[in-house]
Design a protein around this motif. Structure first.
Motif: not given
Length: 176
Positions: A104-122
């Motif tokens: 969960t990362c906060r976007n400093p531009a809009d102050g909202k928290d976003y759920l981020i999916s980190y996918n590896d490329c294989c």
């Protein structure tokens, strides 16, 4: 040497007869407190409070090839944006991992928290460009879904890791 033993035995017996364990502990405690008061105060770090004050003044990084980009708050690996892919798609010749970790990362531009999916490329050997290791709010290894130190290509046909994408999968609720 017998005189040495006799001397200390007699002194020890005299002290034991005239004092208790409790009084000995009190004396030792007073000695420690007195010593601590005489010592100079140790230095301490005041940066911690300043760091929080400076957070609001941080420059917003909009470069998705920089590790400081807000979506990469829990990323550990090479950025696909430096390896021929985009922030949310793998480079040609690779396939997205079947399993993932989230942050969960906060976007400093809009102050909202976003759920981020980190996918590896294989499927292709490691890209080797733009390596990032950010561990904000990372959890221990026994919580695999939020742990970033694992080769997530293990479920794919080729478990060779290339790079990592950071796709937004949700926006946090603004309930306060």
């Amino acid at each position: 040497m017998k005189w040495f033993d006799d001397f200390f035995e007699s002194k020890s017996r005299r002290v034991a007869q005239s004092s208790s364990r409790r009084s000995a502990l009190i004396t030792i405690g007073k000695l420690f407190v007195g010593t601590a008061a005489a010592l100079p105060v140790l230095p301490f770090d005041r940066v911690g409070n300043s760091a929080h004050a400076a957070e609001g003044k941080k420059k917003v990084v909009e470069d998705d090839t920089s590790c400081d980009y807000w979506r990469y708050c829990a990323l550990d690996g090479f950025l696909c944006t430096c390896c021929g892919g985009t922030i949310s798609s793998c480079p040609p010749g690779t396939e997205i991992s079947k399993v993932t970790w989230v942050g969960t990362c906060r976007n400093p531009a809009d102050g909202k928290d976003y759920l981020i999916s980190y996918n590896d490329c294989c499927g292709v050997a490691s890209c080797g460009h733009c390596g990032c290791n950010r561990n904000e709010r990372e959890r221990p290894g026994y919580r695999l879904g939020v742990h970033n130190d694992i080769n997530w290509c293990m479920a794919n046909t080729s478990n060779s890791y290339n790079c990592t994408v950071a796709a937004i999968v949700g926006v946090g609720d603004a309930r306060n």
